[in-house]
Design a protein around this motif. Structure first.
Motif, PDB file in Angstrom:
ATOM      1  N   UNK A 238       0.830  -1.205   0.000  1.00 28.41           N
ATOM      2  CA  UNK A 238       0.000   0.000   0.000  1.00 28.41           C
ATOM      3  C   UNK A 238       0.867   1.257   0.000  1.00 28.41           C
ATOM      4  N   UNK A 239       1.923   1.285   0.804  1.00 29.12           N
ATOM      5  CA  UNK A 239       2.803   2.452   0.838  1.00 29.12           C
ATOM      6  C   UNK A 239       3.467   2.683  -0.516  1.00 29.12           C
ATOM      7  N   UNK A 240       3.851   1.620  -1.179  1.00 32.93           N
ATOM      8  CA  UNK A 240       4.477   1.776  -2.493  1.00 32.93           C
ATOM      9  C   UNK A 240       3.466   2.298  -3.511  1.00 32.93           C
ATOM     10  N   UNK A 241       2.232   1.855  -3.402  1.00 32.47           N
ATOM     11  CA  UNK A 241       1.212   2.305  -4.346  1.00 32.47           C
ATOM     12  C   UNK A 241       0.900   3.786  -4.166  1.00 32.47           C
ATOM     13  N   UNK A 242       0.833   4.239  -2.919  1.00 30.43           N
ATOM     14  CA  UNK A 242       0.486   5.631  -2.657  1.00 30.43           C
ATOM     15  C   UNK A 242       1.662   6.581  -2.853  1.00 30.43           C
ATOM     16  N   UNK A 243       2.883   6.078  -2.703  1.00 32.43           N
ATOM     17  CA  UNK A 243       4.051   6.957  -2.845  1.00 32.43           C
ATOM     18  C   UNK A 243       4.598   7.000  -4.253  1.00 32.43           C
ATOM     19  N   UNK A 244       4.164   6.091  -5.111  1.00 32.38           N
ATOM     20  CA  UNK A 244       4.659   6.048  -6.481  1.00 32.38           C
ATOM     21  C   UNK A 244       3.925   7.101  -7.309  1.00 32.38           C
ATOM     22  N   UNK A 245       4.660   8.109  -7.776  1.00 27.36           N
ATOM     23  CA  UNK A 245       4.043   9.162  -8.580  1.00 27.36           C
ATOM     24  C   UNK A 245       4.031   8.840 -10.061  1.00 27.36           C
ATOM     25  N   UNK A 332      -3.704   4.837 -11.970  1.00 25.74           N
ATOM     26  CA  UNK A 332      -4.497   6.034 -11.718  1.00 25.74           C
ATOM     27  C   UNK A 332      -3.586   7.236 -11.524  1.00 25.74           C
ATOM     28  N   UNK A 333      -4.065   8.430 -11.842  1.00 25.92           N
ATOM     29  CA  UNK A 333      -3.245   9.631 -11.613  1.00 25.92           C
ATOM     30  C   UNK A 333      -2.842   9.740 -10.147  1.00 25.92           C
ATOM     31  N   UNK A 334      -1.667  10.293  -9.943  1.00 26.27           N
ATOM     32  CA  UNK A 334      -1.115  10.367  -8.588  1.00 26.27           C
ATOM     33  C   UNK A 334      -1.995  11.212  -7.670  1.00 26.27           C
ATOM     34  N   UNK A 335      -2.532  12.346  -8.188  1.00 28.72           N
ATOM     35  CA  UNK A 335      -3.361  13.206  -7.329  1.00 28.72           C
ATOM     36  C   UNK A 335      -4.677  12.535  -6.959  1.00 28.72           C
ATOM     37  N   UNK A 441      -7.370  26.432 -12.002  1.00 29.54           N
ATOM     38  CA  UNK A 441      -6.081  25.994 -11.483  1.00 29.54           C
ATOM     39  C   UNK A 441      -6.049  24.474 -11.326  1.00 29.54           C
ATOM     40  N   UNK A 442      -7.123  23.929 -10.700  1.00 23.60           N
ATOM     41  CA  UNK A 442      -7.179  22.471 -10.515  1.00 23.60           C
ATOM     42  C   UNK A 442      -7.252  21.748 -11.860  1.00 23.60           C
ATOM     43  N   UNK A 443      -7.948  22.340 -12.807  1.00 23.01           N
ATOM     44  CA  UNK A 443      -8.036  21.717 -14.120  1.00 23.01           C
ATOM     45  C   UNK A 443      -6.662  21.653 -14.781  1.00 23.01           C
ATOM     46  N   UNK A 444      -5.912  22.736 -14.660  1.00 21.64           N
ATOM     47  CA  UNK A 444      -4.579  22.755 -15.244  1.00 21.64           C
ATOM     48  C   UNK A 444      -3.669  21.731 -14.583  1.00 21.64           C
ATOM     49  N   UNK A 445      -3.706  21.690 -13.238  1.00 25.37           N
ATOM     50  CA  UNK A 445      -2.857  20.740 -12.522  1.00 25.37           C
ATOM     51  C   UNK A 445      -3.259  19.305 -12.823  1.00 25.37           C
ATOM     52  N   UNK A 446      -4.569  19.082 -12.931  1.00 22.98           N
ATOM     53  CA  UNK A 446      -5.035  17.738 -13.194  1.00 22.98           C
ATOM     54  C   UNK A 446      -4.607  17.268 -14.573  1.00 22.98           C
ATOM     55  N   UNK A 447      -4.701  18.163 -15.551  1.00 28.63           N
ATOM     56  CA  UNK A 447      -4.265  17.805 -16.896  1.00 28.63           C
ATOM     57  C   UNK A 447      -2.755  17.531 -16.936  1.00 28.63           C
TER      58      UNK A 447
END
Length: 524
Positions: A238-245, A332-335, A441-447
Protein backbone atom coordinates in the motif's frame (compact mmCIF):
# COMPACT_ATOMS: atom_id res chain seq x y z
CA UNK A 1 13.63 -17.43 -48.46
CA UNK A 2 16.63 -17.84 -50.71
CA UNK A 3 18.68 -20.69 -51.93
CA UNK A 4 17.82 -23.92 -53.67
CA UNK A 5 14.35 -25.42 -53.92
CA UNK A 6 13.29 -27.22 -50.79
CA UNK A 7 15.65 -25.27 -48.56
CA UNK A 8 14.78 -22.43 -46.21
CA UNK A 9 17.10 -19.75 -44.98
CA UNK A 10 16.00 -17.35 -42.30
CA UNK A 11 17.92 -14.11 -41.91
CA UNK A 12 17.73 -12.64 -38.42
CA UNK A 13 18.84 -9.06 -37.96
CA UNK A 14 19.86 -8.29 -34.45
CA UNK A 15 19.42 -4.80 -33.14
CA UNK A 16 22.31 -3.27 -31.24
CA UNK A 17 20.54 -3.88 -27.94
CA UNK A 18 20.03 -7.56 -28.84
CA UNK A 19 23.72 -8.20 -29.37
CA UNK A 20 25.21 -10.42 -26.72
CA UNK A 21 27.21 -8.24 -24.34
CA UNK A 22 30.90 -8.78 -23.96
CA UNK A 23 30.51 -9.69 -20.29
CA UNK A 24 28.30 -12.64 -21.20
CA UNK A 25 30.98 -14.04 -23.51
CA UNK A 26 33.54 -14.17 -20.76
CA UNK A 27 33.88 -17.42 -18.85
CA UNK A 28 32.84 -17.65 -15.25
CA UNK A 29 35.40 -16.01 -13.05
CA UNK A 30 37.50 -18.10 -10.72
CA UNK A 31 36.19 -16.05 -7.80
CA UNK A 32 32.74 -17.59 -8.25
CA UNK A 33 34.24 -21.07 -7.84
CA UNK A 34 36.81 -20.23 -5.21
CA UNK A 35 36.86 -22.33 -2.01
CA UNK A 36 36.59 -19.16 0.05
CA UNK A 37 33.30 -18.17 -1.56
CA UNK A 38 32.01 -21.74 -1.26
CA UNK A 39 32.83 -21.79 2.46
CA UNK A 40 31.15 -18.41 2.88
CA UNK A 41 27.97 -19.75 1.24
CA UNK A 42 28.03 -22.83 3.46
CA UNK A 43 28.47 -20.64 6.54
CA UNK A 44 25.53 -18.43 5.56
CA UNK A 45 23.37 -21.47 4.88
CA UNK A 46 24.18 -22.89 8.31
CA UNK A 47 23.55 -19.55 10.06
CA UNK A 48 20.07 -19.27 8.56
CA UNK A 49 18.97 -22.36 10.52
CA UNK A 50 21.33 -23.90 13.08
CA UNK A 51 19.11 -26.99 13.24
CA UNK A 52 20.61 -28.02 9.91
CA UNK A 53 24.00 -28.41 11.53
CA UNK A 54 22.45 -30.18 14.51
CA UNK A 55 20.67 -32.64 12.23
CA UNK A 56 23.83 -33.42 10.28
CA UNK A 57 25.83 -34.07 13.46
CA UNK A 58 23.09 -36.30 14.85
CA UNK A 59 23.01 -38.41 11.70
CA UNK A 60 26.79 -38.81 11.87
CA UNK A 61 26.58 -39.87 15.52
CA UNK A 62 23.84 -42.43 14.81
CA UNK A 63 25.82 -43.93 11.94
CA UNK A 64 28.90 -44.14 14.17
CA UNK A 65 27.03 -45.91 16.94
CA UNK A 66 25.47 -48.48 14.64
CA UNK A 67 28.83 -49.05 12.90
CA UNK A 68 30.31 -50.18 16.23
CA UNK A 69 28.23 -53.34 15.85
CA UNK A 70 30.43 -54.22 12.87
CA UNK A 71 33.70 -52.85 14.19
CA UNK A 72 33.46 -54.91 17.37
CA UNK A 73 33.85 -58.64 17.01
CA UNK A 74 31.19 -59.88 19.44
CA UNK A 75 28.06 -58.46 17.77
CA UNK A 76 29.43 -59.31 14.34
CA UNK A 77 29.83 -62.98 15.36
CA UNK A 78 26.17 -63.01 16.44
CA UNK A 79 24.53 -61.36 13.44
CA UNK A 80 27.19 -61.77 10.76
CA UNK A 81 26.86 -59.81 7.53
CA UNK A 82 23.18 -59.15 8.23
CA UNK A 83 24.22 -56.41 10.68
CA UNK A 84 24.68 -54.15 7.65
CA UNK A 85 20.90 -53.77 7.71
CA UNK A 86 21.28 -51.67 10.85
CA UNK A 87 23.30 -49.07 8.97
CA UNK A 88 20.82 -49.06 6.11
CA UNK A 89 17.96 -48.58 8.57
CA UNK A 90 19.63 -45.57 10.20
CA UNK A 91 20.43 -43.98 6.84
CA UNK A 92 16.88 -44.46 5.54
CA UNK A 93 14.89 -43.86 8.71
CA UNK A 94 16.66 -40.85 10.26
CA UNK A 95 14.64 -37.74 9.36
CA UNK A 96 14.97 -34.02 10.10
CA UNK A 97 12.24 -33.89 12.77
CA UNK A 98 11.28 -36.30 15.53
CA UNK A 99 7.78 -36.76 14.14
CA UNK A 100 9.04 -37.60 10.66
CA UNK A 101 11.45 -40.15 12.18
CA UNK A 102 8.62 -41.81 14.11
CA UNK A 103 6.49 -41.87 10.99
CA UNK A 104 9.28 -43.37 8.91
CA UNK A 105 10.10 -45.82 11.71
CA UNK A 106 6.50 -47.02 11.95
CA UNK A 107 6.37 -47.68 8.21
CA UNK A 108 9.74 -49.37 8.39
CA UNK A 109 8.78 -51.62 11.31
CA UNK A 110 5.39 -52.69 9.98
CA UNK A 111 6.73 -53.23 6.48
CA UNK A 112 9.71 -55.27 7.67
CA UNK A 113 7.64 -57.44 10.00
CA UNK A 114 4.99 -58.11 7.37
CA UNK A 115 7.61 -58.87 4.70
CA UNK A 116 9.58 -61.14 7.05
CA UNK A 117 6.55 -63.15 8.21
CA UNK A 118 5.19 -63.51 4.68
CA UNK A 119 8.62 -64.53 3.37
CA UNK A 120 8.94 -67.26 6.03
CA UNK A 121 5.47 -68.60 5.19
CA UNK A 122 6.11 -68.64 1.44
CA UNK A 123 9.50 -70.32 1.89
CA UNK A 124 7.96 -73.04 4.06
CA UNK A 125 5.23 -73.65 1.48
CA UNK A 126 7.76 -73.69 -1.35
CA UNK A 127 10.10 -76.10 0.43
CA UNK A 128 7.25 -78.50 1.18
CA UNK A 129 6.20 -78.48 -2.49
CA UNK A 130 9.41 -80.06 -3.74
CA UNK A 131 12.46 -78.83 -5.61
CA UNK A 132 10.64 -78.55 -8.94
CA UNK A 133 7.77 -76.34 -7.79
CA UNK A 134 9.85 -74.33 -5.29
CA UNK A 135 11.34 -71.71 -7.72
CA UNK A 136 7.96 -71.24 -9.43
CA UNK A 137 6.20 -70.55 -6.14
CA UNK A 138 8.91 -68.10 -5.06
CA UNK A 139 8.86 -66.32 -8.43
CA UNK A 140 5.08 -66.03 -8.45
CA UNK A 141 5.10 -64.66 -4.87
CA UNK A 142 7.65 -61.99 -5.83
CA UNK A 143 5.48 -60.97 -8.78
CA UNK A 144 2.37 -60.88 -6.58
CA UNK A 145 4.01 -58.80 -3.82
CA UNK A 146 5.45 -56.35 -6.34
CA UNK A 147 2.13 -55.84 -8.10
CA UNK A 148 -0.01 -55.57 -4.95
CA UNK A 149 2.28 -53.17 -3.06
CA UNK A 150 2.79 -50.93 -6.10
CA UNK A 151 -0.98 -50.71 -6.61
CA UNK A 152 -1.85 -50.14 -2.94
CA UNK A 153 0.61 -47.30 -2.44
CA UNK A 154 -1.27 -45.37 -5.16
CA UNK A 155 -4.54 -45.65 -3.23
CA UNK A 156 -5.46 -42.10 -2.08
CA UNK A 157 -6.06 -42.97 1.57
CA UNK A 158 -2.84 -45.03 1.73
CA UNK A 159 -0.50 -42.42 0.20
CA UNK A 160 0.93 -41.44 3.66
CA UNK A 161 2.07 -45.07 4.03
CA UNK A 162 3.76 -45.24 0.65
CA UNK A 163 7.15 -45.84 2.25
CA UNK A 164 5.78 -48.83 4.17
CA UNK A 165 4.68 -50.56 0.94
CA UNK A 166 8.08 -49.85 -0.58
CA UNK A 167 9.74 -51.45 2.47
CA UNK A 168 7.54 -54.53 2.11
CA UNK A 169 8.60 -54.95 -1.49
CA UNK A 170 12.37 -54.73 -1.21
CA UNK A 171 12.57 -56.46 2.20
CA UNK A 172 10.53 -59.40 0.99
CA UNK A 173 12.53 -59.77 -2.22
CA UNK A 174 15.89 -59.61 -0.43
CA UNK A 175 14.89 -62.06 2.30
CA UNK A 176 13.28 -64.67 0.10
CA UNK A 177 15.90 -64.59 -2.67
CA UNK A 178 18.93 -64.63 -0.36
CA UNK A 179 17.31 -67.26 1.87
CA UNK A 180 16.63 -69.47 -1.12
CA UNK A 181 20.31 -69.57 -2.09
CA UNK A 182 21.97 -69.35 1.31
CA UNK A 183 19.83 -71.92 3.07
CA UNK A 184 18.12 -71.66 6.47
CA UNK A 185 15.79 -68.81 5.38
CA UNK A 186 14.08 -68.55 8.76
CA UNK A 187 17.37 -67.77 10.53
CA UNK A 188 18.25 -65.24 7.81
CA UNK A 189 14.91 -63.49 8.15
CA UNK A 190 15.14 -63.31 11.94
CA UNK A 191 18.70 -61.97 11.92
CA UNK A 192 17.73 -59.21 9.50
CA UNK A 193 14.68 -58.26 11.53
CA UNK A 194 16.86 -58.01 14.64
CA UNK A 195 19.35 -55.82 12.74
CA UNK A 196 16.57 -53.55 11.51
CA UNK A 197 15.21 -53.24 15.04
CA UNK A 198 18.62 -52.28 16.40
CA UNK A 199 19.14 -49.61 13.74
CA UNK A 200 15.65 -48.20 14.31
CA UNK A 201 16.16 -48.06 18.08
CA UNK A 202 19.46 -46.18 17.72
CA UNK A 203 17.92 -43.70 15.26
CA UNK A 204 14.97 -42.99 17.57
CA UNK A 205 17.09 -42.60 20.72
CA UNK A 206 19.56 -40.22 19.08
CA UNK A 207 16.86 -38.13 17.43
CA UNK A 208 14.68 -37.81 20.55
CA UNK A 209 17.20 -37.38 23.35
CA UNK A 210 19.95 -35.36 21.65
CA UNK A 211 18.86 -31.84 20.66
CA UNK A 212 15.44 -32.91 19.34
CA UNK A 213 13.93 -30.99 16.44
CA UNK A 214 10.15 -31.05 16.85
CA UNK A 215 7.88 -30.73 13.84
CA UNK A 216 5.19 -29.19 16.06
CA UNK A 217 7.45 -26.35 17.12
CA UNK A 218 8.39 -25.67 13.50
CA UNK A 219 4.75 -25.68 12.39
CA UNK A 220 3.81 -23.28 15.19
CA UNK A 221 6.69 -20.95 14.30
CA UNK A 222 5.95 -21.06 10.57
CA UNK A 223 2.33 -20.07 11.14
CA UNK A 224 3.30 -17.10 13.34
CA UNK A 225 5.87 -15.94 10.79
CA UNK A 226 3.27 -16.17 8.03
CA UNK A 227 0.97 -13.78 9.91
CA UNK A 228 3.76 -11.23 10.36
CA UNK A 229 4.91 -11.60 6.76
CA UNK A 230 1.40 -10.96 5.46
CA UNK A 231 1.08 -7.82 7.60
CA UNK A 232 4.46 -6.50 6.41
CA UNK A 233 3.64 -7.25 2.79
CA UNK A 234 0.27 -5.48 3.02
CA UNK A 235 1.80 -2.31 4.45
CA UNK A 236 4.69 -2.39 1.99
CA UNK A 237 2.37 -2.81 -0.99
CA UNK A 238 0.00 0.00 0.00
CA UNK A 239 2.80 2.45 0.84
CA UNK A 240 4.48 1.78 -2.49
CA UNK A 241 1.21 2.31 -4.35
CA UNK A 242 0.49 5.63 -2.66
CA UNK A 243 4.05 6.96 -2.84
CA UNK A 244 4.66 6.05 -6.48
CA UNK A 245 4.04 9.16 -8.58
CA UNK A 246 4.46 7.22 -11.81
CA UNK A 247 7.70 8.92 -12.81
CA UNK A 248 9.46 5.58 -13.09
CA UNK A 249 7.74 2.79 -14.99
CA UNK A 250 9.87 -0.33 -15.60
CA UNK A 251 9.47 -2.33 -18.77
CA UNK A 252 6.80 -5.03 -18.73
CA UNK A 253 9.36 -7.82 -19.15
CA UNK A 254 11.29 -6.60 -16.13
CA UNK A 255 8.08 -6.36 -14.10
CA UNK A 256 7.22 -9.97 -14.89
CA UNK A 257 10.68 -11.49 -14.49
CA UNK A 258 12.01 -9.34 -11.66
CA UNK A 259 12.04 -10.65 -8.10
CA UNK A 260 11.49 -7.13 -6.76
CA UNK A 261 14.63 -6.83 -4.61
CA UNK A 262 13.32 -3.58 -3.12
CA UNK A 263 10.26 -5.40 -1.73
CA UNK A 264 11.48 -8.04 0.75
CA UNK A 265 8.06 -8.47 2.35
CA UNK A 266 6.61 -9.40 -1.05
CA UNK A 267 8.94 -12.38 -1.28
CA UNK A 268 7.81 -13.49 2.18
CA UNK A 269 4.19 -13.22 1.13
CA UNK A 270 4.92 -15.27 -1.96
CA UNK A 271 6.56 -17.88 0.27
CA UNK A 272 3.38 -17.94 2.34
CA UNK A 273 1.37 -18.79 -0.76
CA UNK A 274 3.74 -21.67 -1.50
CA UNK A 275 3.72 -23.05 2.05
CA UNK A 276 0.76 -25.43 1.66
CA UNK A 277 2.88 -28.55 1.13
CA UNK A 278 5.22 -27.55 3.97
CA UNK A 279 2.34 -27.08 6.40
CA UNK A 280 0.81 -30.43 5.45
CA UNK A 281 4.14 -32.23 5.85
CA UNK A 282 4.87 -30.67 9.25
CA UNK A 283 1.33 -31.38 10.48
CA UNK A 284 1.56 -35.04 9.43
CA UNK A 285 4.90 -35.37 11.20
CA UNK A 286 3.68 -33.56 14.33
CA UNK A 287 0.88 -36.11 14.76
CA UNK A 288 3.49 -38.77 15.54
CA UNK A 289 5.25 -36.77 18.23
CA UNK A 290 4.60 -37.29 21.94
CA UNK A 291 3.62 -34.34 24.18
CA UNK A 292 6.58 -32.01 24.46
CA UNK A 293 7.48 -28.44 25.36
CA UNK A 294 4.47 -26.14 25.27
CA UNK A 295 2.33 -28.81 23.59
CA UNK A 296 1.71 -30.94 26.66
CA UNK A 297 -1.52 -32.78 25.97
CA UNK A 298 -2.24 -35.74 23.71
CA UNK A 299 -4.09 -35.46 20.40
CA UNK A 300 -3.02 -31.88 19.85
CA UNK A 301 -5.06 -30.25 17.03
CA UNK A 302 -2.29 -29.98 14.47
CA UNK A 303 -4.83 -30.17 11.67
CA UNK A 304 -6.24 -26.82 12.82
CA UNK A 305 -2.87 -25.22 12.09
CA UNK A 306 -3.26 -26.33 8.48
CA UNK A 307 -6.80 -24.88 8.35
CA UNK A 308 -5.62 -21.53 9.72
CA UNK A 309 -2.80 -21.57 7.18
CA UNK A 310 -5.32 -22.19 4.37
CA UNK A 311 -7.43 -19.20 5.45
CA UNK A 312 -4.28 -17.10 5.75
CA UNK A 313 -3.29 -17.97 2.19
CA UNK A 314 -6.82 -17.04 1.14
CA UNK A 315 -6.06 -13.55 2.48
CA UNK A 316 -2.60 -13.54 0.92
CA UNK A 317 -4.17 -13.93 -2.53
CA UNK A 318 -5.66 -10.47 -2.13
CA UNK A 319 -2.29 -9.01 -1.16
CA UNK A 320 -0.77 -10.52 -4.29
CA UNK A 321 -3.59 -8.98 -6.32
CA UNK A 322 -2.83 -5.61 -4.70
CA UNK A 323 0.81 -6.09 -5.66
CA UNK A 324 -0.32 -6.72 -9.23
CA UNK A 325 -2.14 -3.38 -9.19
CA UNK A 326 1.02 -1.65 -8.02
CA UNK A 327 3.00 -2.98 -10.98
CA UNK A 328 0.22 -2.86 -13.59
CA UNK A 329 0.57 -0.95 -16.85
CA UNK A 330 -2.56 1.14 -16.23
CA UNK A 331 -2.20 3.44 -13.22
CA UNK A 332 -4.50 6.03 -11.72
CA UNK A 333 -3.25 9.63 -11.61
CA UNK A 334 -1.12 10.37 -8.59
CA UNK A 335 -3.36 13.21 -7.33
CA UNK A 336 -6.40 10.92 -7.51
CA UNK A 337 -4.63 8.34 -5.36
CA UNK A 338 -3.72 11.02 -2.85
CA UNK A 339 -7.40 11.99 -2.57
CA UNK A 340 -8.09 8.70 -0.74
CA UNK A 341 -4.67 8.36 0.87
CA UNK A 342 -5.73 8.87 4.49
CA UNK A 343 -8.61 6.39 4.30
CA UNK A 344 -6.51 3.72 2.55
CA UNK A 345 -3.62 4.09 5.01
CA UNK A 346 -5.97 3.93 7.98
CA UNK A 347 -7.62 0.73 6.75
CA UNK A 348 -4.23 -0.80 6.01
CA UNK A 349 -2.84 0.14 9.40
CA UNK A 350 -5.80 -1.36 11.26
CA UNK A 351 -5.69 -4.58 9.23
CA UNK A 352 -1.94 -5.02 9.75
CA UNK A 353 -2.34 -4.37 13.47
CA UNK A 354 -4.99 -7.08 13.67
CA UNK A 355 -2.71 -9.57 11.89
CA UNK A 356 0.20 -8.82 14.23
CA UNK A 357 -2.09 -9.14 17.24
CA UNK A 358 -3.19 -12.59 16.06
CA UNK A 359 0.44 -13.57 15.50
CA UNK A 360 1.35 -12.42 19.01
CA UNK A 361 -1.48 -14.41 20.58
CA UNK A 362 -0.53 -17.54 18.65
CA UNK A 363 3.13 -17.16 19.54
CA UNK A 364 2.38 -16.76 23.26
CA UNK A 365 -0.35 -19.43 23.10
CA UNK A 366 -2.76 -16.99 24.72
CA UNK A 367 -6.04 -15.82 23.31
CA UNK A 368 -7.81 -12.50 23.73
CA UNK A 369 -11.04 -11.54 22.04
CA UNK A 370 -10.24 -9.36 19.02
CA UNK A 371 -13.56 -7.50 19.16
CA UNK A 372 -12.09 -4.01 19.53
CA UNK A 373 -9.50 -4.50 16.79
CA UNK A 374 -12.08 -5.99 14.45
CA UNK A 375 -14.35 -3.03 15.13
CA UNK A 376 -11.58 -0.57 14.30
CA UNK A 377 -10.83 -2.43 11.06
CA UNK A 378 -14.46 -2.37 9.99
CA UNK A 379 -14.86 1.30 10.90
CA UNK A 380 -11.81 2.28 8.85
CA UNK A 381 -13.08 0.19 5.94
CA UNK A 382 -16.50 1.80 6.14
CA UNK A 383 -14.83 5.22 6.03
CA UNK A 384 -12.99 4.19 2.88
CA UNK A 385 -16.17 2.82 1.33
CA UNK A 386 -18.11 5.97 2.24
CA UNK A 387 -15.40 8.17 0.74
CA UNK A 388 -15.50 6.19 -2.49
CA UNK A 389 -19.28 6.44 -2.66
CA UNK A 390 -19.18 10.16 -1.98
CA UNK A 391 -16.63 10.78 -4.74
CA UNK A 392 -17.76 8.08 -7.15
CA UNK A 393 -17.99 10.67 -9.93
CA UNK A 394 -14.18 10.63 -10.07
CA UNK A 395 -14.32 7.03 -11.32
CA UNK A 396 -17.29 7.01 -13.68
CA UNK A 397 -18.16 10.50 -14.88
CA UNK A 398 -16.70 12.28 -17.90
CA UNK A 399 -13.94 14.81 -17.55
CA UNK A 400 -16.27 17.77 -17.91
CA UNK A 401 -18.49 16.42 -15.13
CA UNK A 402 -15.48 15.87 -12.96
CA UNK A 403 -14.62 19.53 -13.15
CA UNK A 404 -18.18 20.56 -12.23
CA UNK A 405 -18.58 18.15 -9.31
CA UNK A 406 -16.13 19.84 -6.93
CA UNK A 407 -18.06 23.11 -7.39
CA UNK A 408 -21.32 21.37 -6.51
CA UNK A 409 -19.66 19.99 -3.42
CA UNK A 410 -18.57 23.49 -2.40
CA UNK A 411 -22.09 24.75 -2.95
CA UNK A 412 -23.45 22.08 -0.64
CA UNK A 413 -20.99 23.03 2.06
CA UNK A 414 -22.04 26.67 1.84
CA UNK A 415 -25.72 25.82 2.07
CA UNK A 416 -24.95 23.60 5.06
CA UNK A 417 -23.30 26.56 6.78
CA UNK A 418 -26.30 28.65 5.97
CA UNK A 419 -28.51 26.17 7.76
CA UNK A 420 -26.22 26.46 10.72
CA UNK A 421 -27.04 30.12 11.18
CA UNK A 422 -25.60 32.19 8.31
CA UNK A 423 -27.91 34.36 6.16
CA UNK A 424 -29.40 32.50 3.23
CA UNK A 425 -28.56 35.37 0.92
CA UNK A 426 -24.97 33.99 0.74
CA UNK A 427 -26.18 30.69 -0.65
CA UNK A 428 -25.62 30.46 -4.37
CA UNK A 429 -25.41 27.82 -7.03
CA UNK A 430 -23.66 30.03 -9.58
CA UNK A 431 -19.94 29.96 -9.99
CA UNK A 432 -18.12 32.87 -8.44
CA UNK A 433 -14.92 34.27 -9.98
CA UNK A 434 -12.94 32.78 -7.11
CA UNK A 435 -14.47 29.35 -7.71
CA UNK A 436 -13.80 29.58 -11.43
CA UNK A 437 -10.21 30.58 -10.75
CA UNK A 438 -9.77 27.63 -8.35
CA UNK A 439 -11.39 25.32 -10.88
CA UNK A 440 -9.12 26.51 -13.69
CA UNK A 441 -6.08 25.99 -11.48
CA UNK A 442 -7.18 22.47 -10.52
CA UNK A 443 -8.04 21.72 -14.12
CA UNK A 444 -4.58 22.75 -15.24
CA UNK A 445 -2.86 20.74 -12.52
CA UNK A 446 -5.04 17.74 -13.19
CA UNK A 447 -4.27 17.80 -16.90
CA UNK A 448 -0.55 18.16 -16.19
CA UNK A 449 -0.48 15.30 -13.71
CA UNK A 450 -2.54 13.11 -15.99
CA UNK A 451 -0.27 13.86 -18.89
CA UNK A 452 2.90 13.10 -16.94
CA UNK A 453 1.98 10.32 -14.56
CA UNK A 454 -0.95 8.40 -15.96
CA UNK A 455 -1.72 5.97 -18.76
CA UNK A 456 -2.10 6.73 -21.60
CA UNK A 457 0.65 9.29 -21.35
CA UNK A 458 -0.68 11.56 -24.11
CA UNK A 459 -3.74 13.68 -23.38
CA UNK A 460 -6.77 12.61 -25.38
CA UNK A 461 -7.65 16.25 -26.05
CA UNK A 462 -4.45 16.55 -28.06
CA UNK A 463 -5.74 14.03 -30.56
CA UNK A 464 -8.92 15.94 -31.30
CA UNK A 465 -6.98 18.61 -33.20
CA UNK A 466 -5.02 15.98 -35.09
CA UNK A 467 -6.48 15.54 -38.57
CA UNK A 468 -4.73 12.20 -39.04
CA UNK A 469 -6.66 10.57 -36.21
CA UNK A 470 -9.92 8.86 -37.13
CA UNK A 471 -12.84 10.49 -35.34
CA UNK A 472 -14.21 7.09 -34.27
CA UNK A 473 -11.08 6.49 -32.19
CA UNK A 474 -11.64 9.49 -29.91
CA UNK A 475 -14.45 7.90 -27.81
CA UNK A 476 -12.45 4.71 -27.48
CA UNK A 477 -9.39 6.64 -26.37
CA UNK A 478 -11.45 8.56 -23.82
CA UNK A 479 -12.73 5.24 -22.52
CA UNK A 480 -9.16 4.03 -22.11
CA UNK A 481 -8.29 7.25 -20.31
CA UNK A 482 -11.16 6.75 -17.85
CA UNK A 483 -9.81 3.26 -17.15
CA UNK A 484 -6.93 4.82 -15.25
CA UNK A 485 -9.34 6.06 -12.59
CA UNK A 486 -11.02 2.66 -12.42
CA UNK A 487 -7.65 1.09 -11.54
CA UNK A 488 -7.85 2.94 -8.21
CA UNK A 489 -11.34 1.53 -7.68
CA UNK A 490 -9.90 -1.93 -8.29
CA UNK A 491 -7.18 -1.36 -5.72
CA UNK A 492 -9.59 -0.13 -3.04
CA UNK A 493 -12.06 -2.94 -3.70
CA UNK A 494 -9.29 -5.51 -3.27
CA UNK A 495 -8.32 -3.88 0.02
CA UNK A 496 -11.92 -4.00 1.22
CA UNK A 497 -12.18 -7.65 0.20
CA UNK A 498 -9.01 -8.38 2.16
CA UNK A 499 -10.58 -6.86 5.27
CA UNK A 500 -13.72 -8.93 4.73
CA UNK A 501 -11.63 -12.11 4.68
CA UNK A 502 -10.05 -11.20 8.00
CA UNK A 503 -13.31 -12.18 9.71
CA UNK A 504 -12.83 -15.78 8.58
CA UNK A 505 -9.19 -15.65 9.70
CA UNK A 506 -10.18 -14.53 13.20
CA UNK A 507 -12.76 -17.31 13.40
CA UNK A 508 -10.22 -19.95 12.35
CA UNK A 509 -7.64 -18.66 14.85
CA UNK A 510 -10.25 -18.63 17.61
CA UNK A 511 -11.19 -22.23 16.83
CA UNK A 512 -7.52 -23.22 17.04
CA UNK A 513 -7.12 -21.41 20.36
CA UNK A 514 -10.15 -23.23 21.78
CA UNK A 515 -9.10 -26.71 20.66
CA UNK A 516 -5.45 -26.16 21.65
CA UNK A 517 -6.52 -24.85 25.09
CA UNK A 518 -4.81 -21.51 24.84
CA UNK A 519 -4.89 -19.42 27.98
CA UNK A 520 -7.70 -16.88 27.88
CA UNK A 521 -6.87 -13.26 28.62
CA UNK A 522 -8.74 -9.98 28.52
CA UNK A 523 -7.77 -7.71 25.64
CA UNK A 524 -6.77 -4.18 26.49
Amino acid sequence: MNGKKGSIRIDICLKPKDVVPEDAKKPISEEGLSPRKWLHDVWDFARQDTNRVTFALKVGLACLLVSLLILFRAPYDIFGANIIWSILTVAIMFEYTVGATFNRGFNRAVGSVFAGVFAVVVIQVAMSSGHIAEPYIIGFSIFLIGAVTSFMKLWPSLVPYEYGFRVILFTYCLIIVSGYRMGNPIRTAMDRLYSIAIGALIAVLVNVFICPIWAGEQLHRELVNSFNSLADSLEECVKKYLSDDGSEHPEFSKTVMDNFPDEPAFRKCRATLNSSAKFDSLANSAKWEPPHGRFKHFFYPWAEYVKVGNVLRHCAYEVMALHGCVHSEIQAPYNLRCAFKSEILDATKQAAELLRSLAKDLNNMKWSLQTSLLKHVHVSTERLQHSIDLHSYLFTASQEDNYAKPQLKISRVVSFKNQSGEPESKTTETRTPMAMEVESYHEMMKRQQRKLHSWPSREVDDFEDDENVVSDLIPRMRALESTTALSLATFTSLLIEFVARLDHLVEAAERLATMARFKQQIAN
